[in-house]
Design an enzyme around this catalytic site. Structure first.
Site, PDB file in Angstrom:
ATOM      1  N   GLU A  64      -2.506   8.267 -13.230  1.00  0.00           N
ATOM      2  CA  GLU A  64      -1.804   7.062 -12.771  1.00  0.00           C
ATOM      3  C   GLU A  64      -0.950   6.423 -13.877  1.00  0.00           C
ATOM      4  OE1 GLU A  64      -4.124   4.691  -9.620  1.00  0.00           O
ATOM      5  OE2 GLU A  64      -5.667   5.529 -10.903  1.00  0.00           O
ATOM      6  N   SER A  74      -4.930   6.042  -6.697  1.00  0.00           N
ATOM      7  CA  SER A  74      -3.582   6.257  -6.152  1.00  0.00           C
ATOM      8  C   SER A  74      -3.530   7.401  -5.143  1.00  0.00           C
ATOM      9  CB  SER A  74      -2.566   6.530  -7.267  1.00  0.00           C
ATOM     10  OG  SER A  74      -2.316   5.350  -7.984  1.00  0.00           O
ATOM     11  N   TYR A 104       3.830   4.247  -3.071  1.00  0.00           N
ATOM     12  CA  TYR A 104       4.769   3.882  -4.143  1.00  0.00           C
ATOM     13  C   TYR A 104       6.243   4.182  -3.870  1.00  0.00           C
ATOM     14  CZ  TYR A 104       0.316   3.603  -6.553  1.00  0.00           C
ATOM     15  OH  TYR A 104      -0.961   3.292  -6.895  1.00  0.00           O
ATOM     16  N   ARG A 128      -9.658  -5.381  -5.784  1.00  0.00           N
ATOM     17  CA  ARG A 128      -9.148  -5.117  -4.427  1.00  0.00           C
ATOM     18  C   ARG A 128     -10.054  -4.073  -3.776  1.00  0.00           C
ATOM     19  NH1 ARG A 128      -4.742  -1.641  -4.782  1.00  0.00           N
ATOM     20  NH2 ARG A 128      -6.043  -0.126  -3.716  1.00  0.00           N
ATOM     21  N   ASP A 178     -10.843  -1.558  -0.547  1.00  0.00           N
ATOM     22  CA  ASP A 178     -10.095  -0.827   0.490  1.00  0.00           C
ATOM     23  C   ASP A 178     -11.028  -0.457   1.647  1.00  0.00           C
ATOM     24  OD1 ASP A 178      -8.169  -1.030  -1.416  1.00  0.00           O
ATOM     25  OD2 ASP A 178      -8.171   1.095  -1.979  1.00  0.00           O
ATOM     26  N   GLU A 187     -13.707   1.969  -1.055  1.00  0.00           N
ATOM     27  CA  GLU A 187     -13.887   1.826  -2.510  1.00  0.00           C
ATOM     28  C   GLU A 187     -13.468   0.433  -2.945  1.00  0.00           C
ATOM     29  OE1 GLU A 187     -11.072   3.363  -5.126  1.00  0.00           O
ATOM     30  OE2 GLU A 187      -9.384   2.935  -3.819  1.00  0.00           O
ATOM     31  N   ASN A 229     -11.437  -1.400  -6.260  1.00  0.00           N
ATOM     32  CA  ASN A 229     -10.608  -1.144  -7.450  1.00  0.00           C
ATOM     33  C   ASN A 229     -10.719  -2.320  -8.408  1.00  0.00           C
ATOM     34  OD1 ASN A 229      -8.959   1.341  -6.536  1.00  0.00           O
ATOM     35  ND2 ASN A 229      -8.807  -0.090  -4.814  1.00  0.00           N
ATOM     36  N   GLY A 286      -3.159  -2.268  -8.714  1.00  0.00           N
ATOM     37  CA  GLY A 286      -1.744  -2.230  -9.106  1.00  0.00           C
ATOM     38  C   GLY A 286      -1.089  -3.599  -9.030  1.00  0.00           C
TER      39      GLY A 286
END
Ligand code: ATP
Ligand code: MG
Length: 305
Positions: A15, A147, A212, A252, A254, A266, A268, A272
């Site tokens: 990443e 990612s 992205y 964050r 998910d 998961e 994070n 990002g």
């Protein structure tokens, strides 16, 4: 005069590119707020560089292995310079999809049905799937990437074998049931849930390009299209997940939302912070502008996290 901040950028994970973009966005924001900034492009051990810069605070903008998984955090604890995001143990746990799930499950947060394949490659896929009551399609992914790197949806055994080969270098692979439904991600800031966003990728799933690439067509729906009860439920789950792992700063989580149930994929610890990123979008909706969000992270920085 405002403090000197060193931003750790790049790193050596898959990443790297995203981290450089995160770092740039945060550097601009902190400069706007009047801080002095030094961006450190991390390509390995960075201690000597930090010793020369002597920053008051370190903003860790690294993503993925070595940056987000406790390694970098332990170096920062050792040199006793306050840093952003979660501490050593929380970062390690969150990066490991196997260990974090054990905690989530134990605490009653629903996760997809799954099992782990280790490096011995004793496949027994069918036997494991039967035991866990999992049928195709399945999702396979490394336990410690980000990612969507190395995430594959496999409709049958042939697809599984083809994609599985690509993950040969990883020590452990997680195999799980495919959960259809909505893609929901929720942010937590300190101990406060910030909000939940829904992603509608045009691609097969929310993969690297859907995340992205500017013209990937992924729709961001903020706030997520959920009833008030379900919206509050996902915020509460994200807050619990954050607390169960002992996280700090911003995280964050998910989720997939299917049949009126949330499945946590998961959490994070270093989400990002690019212009297409979700935490800044969620914060903006809550009335927190990007520079204020990044400054909050600086003010929240500490050691012994
Ligand atoms: N069990 C599943 N069922 C359905 N889709 C899944 C499942 N697991 C992963 N996906 C899809 O793959 C995406 C990435 O999965 P996941 O969040 O586990 O990986 P990651 O690489 O750690 O992501 P991040 O960029 O958030 O670090 C999800 O957002 C979802 O679109
Ligand atoms: Mg994810």
């Amino acid at each position: 005069m405002k403090k000197l901040i060193a931003i750790l950028a790049g790193g050596i994970s898959g990443e790297r590119k995203i981290s450089l973009i995160t770092a740039k966005a945060c550097a601009i924001a902190l400069k706007q707020k009047g801080y002095k900034i030094k961006v450190v492009d991390v390509r390995g051990y960075f201690l000597e560089e930090i010793k020369k810069i002597k920053p008051a605070i370190i903003f860790n903008a690294l993503h993925g292995r070595y940056g987000e998984d406790g390694f970098t955090q332990s170096i920062l604890e050792y040199i006793r310079i306050p840093y952003t995001h979660s501490g050593v143990l929380s970062s390690s746990l969150a990066m490991d999809k196997e260990l974090s799930r054990l905690i989530f499950k134990k605490k009653g947060i629903k996760v997809p049905k799954y099992f782990i394949l280790n490096q011995e490659r004793n496949l027994k896929l069918k036997k494991n799937m039967k035991e866990k009551n999992i049928s195709f399609p399945i999702v396979i992914k490394p336990i410690n990437e980000g990612s969507s790197l190395g995430v594959f949806i496999c409709k049958n055994n042939k697809e599984f074998l083809k994609n599985y080969k690509k993950l040969y270098d990883y020590k452990k692979i997680i195999v799980e049931e495919f959960i259809p439904g909505k893609e929901i991600q929720a942010a937590v800031m300190g101990n406060m849930p910030l909000g939940a966003i829904e992603l509608q990728p045009k691609r097969k799933f929310y993969d690297y390009k859907a995340k992205y690439k500017k013209n990937s067509g992924t729709k961001h729906l903020m706030p997520a299209r959920l009833s008030k009860i379900k919206y509050n439920e996902v915020l509460s789950l994200a807050k619990k997940a954050h607390q169960y792992l002992g996280c700090k700063g911003i995280t964050r989580s998910d989720f997939k939302f299917y049949n009126n149930k949330f499945y946590l994929l998961e959490l994070n610890t270093q989400p990002g912070m690019t212009s297409l990123s979700l935490v800044p979008e969620i914060a903006e909706y809550k009335g927190i502008k990007f520079p204020d969000l990044v400054e909050w992270m600086i003010k929240d920085a500490s050691c012994k996290r």
